[in-house]
Each structure stands twice: as structure tokens, then as C-alpha cells.
Design a protein around this motif. Structure first.
Motif, PDB file in Angstrom:
ATOM      1  N   SER A 121      35.895  56.061  55.437  1.00  0.00           N
ATOM      2  CA  SER A 121      35.659  56.874  54.235  1.00  0.00           C
ATOM      3  C   SER A 121      35.130  56.079  53.051  1.00  0.00           C
ATOM      4  CB  SER A 121      36.963  57.565  53.800  1.00  0.00           C
ATOM      5  OG  SER A 121      37.947  56.596  53.439  1.00  0.00           O
ATOM      6  N   VAL A 149      27.907  58.870  53.618  1.00  0.00           N
ATOM      7  CA  VAL A 149      27.783  59.961  52.645  1.00  0.00           C
ATOM      8  C   VAL A 149      26.713  60.987  53.008  1.00  0.00           C
ATOM      9  CG1 VAL A 149      27.118  60.487  50.255  1.00  0.00           C
ATOM     10  CG2 VAL A 149      28.823  58.715  50.726  1.00  0.00           C
ATOM     11  N   GLY A 196      27.918  63.635  55.238  1.00  0.00           N
ATOM     12  CA  GLY A 196      28.823  64.572  54.585  1.00  0.00           C
ATOM     13  C   GLY A 196      28.087  65.595  53.752  1.00  0.00           C
ATOM     14  N   GLU A 197      26.954  65.173  53.171  1.00  0.00           N
ATOM     15  CA  GLU A 197      26.192  66.088  52.322  1.00  0.00           C
ATOM     16  C   GLU A 197      25.491  67.180  53.123  1.00  0.00           C
ATOM     17  OE1 GLU A 197      23.738  63.434  50.043  1.00  0.00           O
ATOM     18  OE2 GLU A 197      25.255  63.253  48.453  1.00  0.00           O
ATOM     19  N   LYS A 198      25.480  67.033  54.455  1.00  0.00           N
ATOM     20  CA  LYS A 198      24.921  68.100  55.289  1.00  0.00           C
ATOM     21  C   LYS A 198      25.820  69.329  55.293  1.00  0.00           C
ATOM     22  CE  LYS A 198      22.783  64.773  58.483  1.00  0.00           C
ATOM     23  NZ  LYS A 198      22.841  64.225  59.879  1.00  0.00           N
ATOM     24  N   LEU A 252      28.615  69.532  52.787  1.00  0.00           N
ATOM     25  CA  LEU A 252      29.326  69.597  51.507  1.00  0.00           C
ATOM     26  C   LEU A 252      28.338  69.553  50.351  1.00  0.00           C
ATOM     27  CD1 LEU A 252      32.191  67.031  52.241  1.00  0.00           C
ATOM     28  CD2 LEU A 252      32.513  69.483  51.890  1.00  0.00           C
ATOM     29  N   THR A 274      26.482  68.229  47.056  1.00  0.00           N
ATOM     30  CA  THR A 274      26.211  66.868  46.588  1.00  0.00           C
ATOM     31  C   THR A 274      27.241  66.444  45.553  1.00  0.00           C
ATOM     32  OG1 THR A 274      23.853  67.169  46.985  1.00  0.00           O
ATOM     33  CG2 THR A 274      24.490  65.359  45.520  1.00  0.00           C
ATOM     34  N   THR A 280      30.249  66.372  45.274  1.00  0.00           N
ATOM     35  CA  THR A 280      31.569  66.205  45.875  1.00  0.00           C
ATOM     36  C   THR A 280      31.885  64.722  45.886  1.00  0.00           C
ATOM     37  OG1 THR A 280      31.187  68.119  47.330  1.00  0.00           O
ATOM     38  CG2 THR A 280      32.972  66.632  47.943  1.00  0.00           C
ATOM     39  N   PRO A 317      32.463  61.050  46.763  1.00  0.00           N
ATOM     40  CA  PRO A 317      31.875  60.301  47.883  1.00  0.00           C
ATOM     41  C   PRO A 317      32.882  59.976  48.987  1.00  0.00           C
ATOM     42  CG  PRO A 317      31.987  58.929  45.898  1.00  0.00           C
ATOM     43  CD  PRO A 317      32.281  60.334  45.485  1.00  0.00           C
ATOM     44  N   LYS A 363      32.909  63.084  51.139  1.00  0.00           N
ATOM     45  CA  LYS A 363      31.638  63.204  51.851  1.00  0.00           C
ATOM     46  C   LYS A 363      31.541  62.151  52.958  1.00  0.00           C
ATOM     47  CE  LYS A 363      29.050  63.074  48.080  1.00  0.00           C
ATOM     48  NZ  LYS A 363      27.894  63.167  47.160  1.00  0.00           N
ATOM     49  N   GLY A 421      31.127  62.867  56.897  1.00  0.00           N
ATOM     50  CA  GLY A 421      29.912  62.295  57.476  1.00  0.00           C
ATOM     51  C   GLY A 421      30.213  61.378  58.651  1.00  0.00           C
ATOM     52  N   ALA A 447      37.303  70.728  52.406  1.00  0.00           N
ATOM     53  CA  ALA A 447      36.728  69.820  53.406  1.00  0.00           C
ATOM     54  C   ALA A 447      37.486  69.891  54.719  1.00  0.00           C
ATOM     55  CB  ALA A 447      36.735  68.387  52.876  1.00  0.00           C
TER      56      ALA A 447
END
Length: 424
Positions: A96, A102, A105-107, A109, A111, A113, A115, A118, A122, A150
Motif C-alpha cells: 500500500s 496507485v 487503484g484509480e481504475k 476509485l 483520483t 482518494t 494514495p 488507491k 491497485g 474501497a
């Protein structure tokens, strides 16, 4: 680094992307840690763990599973590892702490959010973290709204269990957390097929306390005038504590402390005389997030304490070992994991300010740097309260917002450098 590609392939990992991480991590590690002068020789073990963190430990966990064991991954220090151990399972940390994870994760969540959240998702969805591929159960918690949502997304792809942490510390909140721990114990008994007994829980409490005692012993050296180990190295050790074998890790930390005792007797310090003593507080610094420590300790400062989840909060308080029966032991776990961890999720949270001021005195800190990961509203909002209280106590404080990228490194060097000069 040994070749673990066959193991990663069996875990259905994205090998090409993971290989990139395995190339990047040792380089970053060398720049931050191996470049230090006069490091304790006993750090060699922890160097090895980082170099092989996606190899040796995952291989051990897989071998444990082949023998019928279960592995439980968790994200937060409020989740009691004692009950995992008492059920005959192994608790592990999860990936993490890097910008590497990251984008994945942005796929799923927004942006905007944190890090850390994310990166966690991710690492799972991009199949680049072996711990996320190995764990039989993932344990989330309700420390912030971002995490709550999440975990719902993660539950679509992984087996999830959620512990609902009270947001206050009233008597009825301790009763609720006691019930949460009991429910968690039942879940682990179902997962493992093992009954948690008074004997197994008592042994688990002692084992985890021994790890905390070793880390307490390590942190005590940072109170000395001549500090024999860098803040970077102590952060690394604390990060590894979330992953490594319990007994082996405890023995290696104590071995290091034996070496530090000799250094202390000879007044050996890894810092130049006049370096400013800095206490860090704020959001956790998950492995391999070493940016702030590196900047501080290469610009005239030394990090002597971390009031954060990857610092004193993780090891400072022990579980009371006097419990004579199951009810008393669960009560003791309840008070340790709710009453003695002062996360920004609680309201009111004056205990955290009290902790910071106490630790400033104990570690003789010259100033405090309050770190906030971007989009972490909890610590961002509480930061103004923390900084106001520290200024009223005449403790110099610098508030910083950052993320996992290096894009702000030069700006941070300038701001931290100016803060160090102000301390003069």
C-alpha cells in the motif's frame, strides 16, 4: 534477488509489471539506505528482507498453506493480530505504500482518494503484490469513509471481513469493540477450523507483546543524545514488522539492539553533531514510502520518533498479560486496540495531541513535522487542531501535505530546510 517467477506465475500475477517493481525497489532502497554511513551491521538482515520481500516471505506463507494453514491480510493496526495467531493462522501486512500501485487503484476509485487506499486496491486488481494473491481472508476496518467504500469494491474480487471500529471511546464503545473482537474470533475459527482456547490466546498475547517489547527497546535508543541508528532504519524495521515471521523478527530486532547497546556505551552516533531532532506525526508511511525520512535526514535533521501507525502507535502499548480467563483476555485486547491507539478517526481525539507533546519531551525533539497524505480528510482536518495545540505549547511545527510521487521532493527539501534553520 532470487528468481521467484514460477511462484509469481502460480499466483496469477502480472509478471512483467511485477518484474519492473522488483527492479525499481532495490534501486530506491540503495539510494535511501545503503548510502548511509556507519550503519549497524545487524541491519544486514533487514536489508535482505526488503530485497526478498516479494520472494522469501510469500514462499513461506505458501508452504504454510500447503500444510493446511490460513493467511490473513489486514490493513490497520486496530485489527488484533493476537486472535489470528491464536487461531493457528498467520497475519500479514499488504502492499500500500508506493506510487507504483496507485494507477491501478484509480481504475476503480476517484483520483481524489488517499494514495494509500488507491495503492492497496491497485496492488490487488493489477495482480502485482504476492501478499494480495496469497491471503485467504482480507480484514478491513471502518477508520474512514474512503476505506469503507474501497472494501466494498475489493469484496467483489476478494474474500473480505469488516471490523466496525467505534468512532468514540465511551463505555458503550468499548462494549461494542469487545463484541467485534469476539465476532472476529468466530470468523477465524470458521476459516481455520481451529478453536481459539485460553491457552492459545494467552500464548499469542505474550508472543505479540514480545515483538512490541523488542521495538520499544529499539526506539529507546532514539532518546539518547548520541543516536546510534537512523530514523530511516527504524522506519524500515517497523514496516517489516507487519510482514516478517514473528519469532524471527523479534530475535533479529533484539540482536540489533545488542549491537546498539555497544554503540551507546561508546557514544556512537550516525548523525552529525548539531542535527535537529524531529518527531513525525500524521498518516502512516507504508513500505516503501521512505521519502520524508530521506529528505529530513539528508538535510540536517534526524527523525527520533514517529507518532503514527508505522511508529509508536504500533508498539508502544502492550496488551495486559494478567488476564486469567477468556473474558479477561478479550477485555484486555479491547482496551489495548481501542483505548491505546489514538487514530484521527476518533472524536474527540485530544489524546493524540497529549501523546505528541509527551513524546516531544521523551525524545527531546526540537520540532514536529505533521505529515498528511493528499486527500486524507481525517488527518488533514485534525492537522489544524494538532498544529494549534503544539504552537500553544511552544513546540515548533511544520505541516506538510504530500503523496507517493517524487514530484514535490525539491519543494519539500526547501520547506524542511527552512524549518531546520528556524529551529536554530
Amino acid at each position: 534477488m532470487a528468481d521467484y517467477r514460477e511462484m509469481w506465475k502460480e499466483l496469477n500475477m502480472d509478471l512483467d509489471t511485477h518484474d519492473i517493481l522488483c527492479e525499481v525497489l532495490p534501486v530506491a532502497f540503495g539510494d535511501v539506505f545503503l548510502s548511509q554511513e556507519n550503519r549497524p551491521e545487524s541491519m544486514d538482515y533487514f536489508n535482505m528482507v526488503v530485497a526478498e520481500i516479494h520472494g522469501i516471505r510469500p514462499a513461506e506463507l505458501i508452504e504454510f498453506q500447503k500444510k493446511g494453514g490460513k493467511v490473513v491480510g489486514s490493513f490497520c493496526i486496530h485489527v488484533p493480530d493476537e486472535v489470528v495467531l491464536a487461531a493457528g493462522a498467520i497475519a500479514t501486512g499488504l502492499c500500500s505504500g508506493s506510487q507504483f500501485w496507485v494507477p491501478g487503484g484509480e481504475k476503480v476509485l476517484p483520483t481524489a482518494t488517499c494514495p494509500l487506499i488507491k495503492a492497496s486496491l491497485g496492488a490487488r486488481f493489477d495482480r502485482t503484490c504476492p501478499f494480495f494473491r496469497i491471503a485467504d481472508l482480507f480484514v478491513g476496518e471502518t477508520t474512514c469513509d474512503g476505506k469503507k467504500k474501497a472494501w466494498e469494491i475489493l469484496a467483489q474480487d476478494a474474500p473480505m471481513y469488516i471490523m466496525d471500529i467505534p468512532q468514540m471511546k465511551r463505555e458503550k464503545d468499548f462494549i461494542k469493540w469487545n463484541e467485534e473482537i469476539r465476532d472476529y474470533m468466530k470468523k477465524l475459527e470458521e476459516l481455520t477450523g481451529n478453536k481459539i482456547t485460553e491457552e492459545s490466546l494467552r500464548e499469542a498475547i505474550i508472543t505479540l507483546n514480545n515483538k512490541r517489547r523488542a521495538l520499544q527497546r529499539l526506539n529507546a535508543f532514539r532518546k539518547l543524545e548520541n543516536v546510534p541508528i537512523s530514523g530511516r532504519d527504524v522506519l524500515l524495521i517497523t514496516q517489516i514488522a507487519f510482514y516478517d515471521d514473528l519469532t524471527r523478527f523479534t530475535a533479529q530486532v533484539n540482536r540489533l539492539c545488542d549491537e546498539l547497546e555497544e554503540r551507546a556505551k561508546n557514544n556512537v552516533s550516525v548523525f552529525e553533531k548539531g542535527s535537529k531532532r524531529i518527531l513525525l506525526t500524521g498518516t502512516p508511511l507504508s513500505i516503501p514510502n521512505w521519502k520524508l525520512h530521506q529528505i529530513i535526514e539528508t538535510n540536517g535533521g534526524m527523525v527520533v520518533c514517529e507518532e503514527m501507525c508505522t511508529g509508536n502507535r504500533y508498539s508502544e502499548c502492550l496488551v495486559d498479560e494478567s488476564g486469567k480467563n477468556m473474558d479477561e483476555m478479550i477485555d484486555n485486547l479491547t482496551h489495548r486496540y481501542l483505548g491505546n491507539i489514538n487514530c484521527a478517526c476518533f472524536t474527540p481525539n485530544t489524546e493524540r495531541v497529549d501523546d505528541i507533546i509527551r513524546l516531544v519531551k521523551e525524545y527531546n525533539a526540537d520540532g514536529v513535522i505533521d505529515i498528511n497524505l493528499k486527500f486524507c480528510n481525517l488527518y488533514d482536518v485534525e492537522g489544524s487542531l494538532v498544529e494549534k495545540a503544539l504552537k500553544e505549547a511552544n513546540i515548533p511545527v511544520l505541516g506538510i501535505e504530500t503523496d507517493y510521487t517524487d514530484s514535490d521532493s525539491e519543494q519539500l527539501k526547501t520547506r524542511i530546510g527552512a524549518f531546520m534553520e528556524m529551529l536554530d
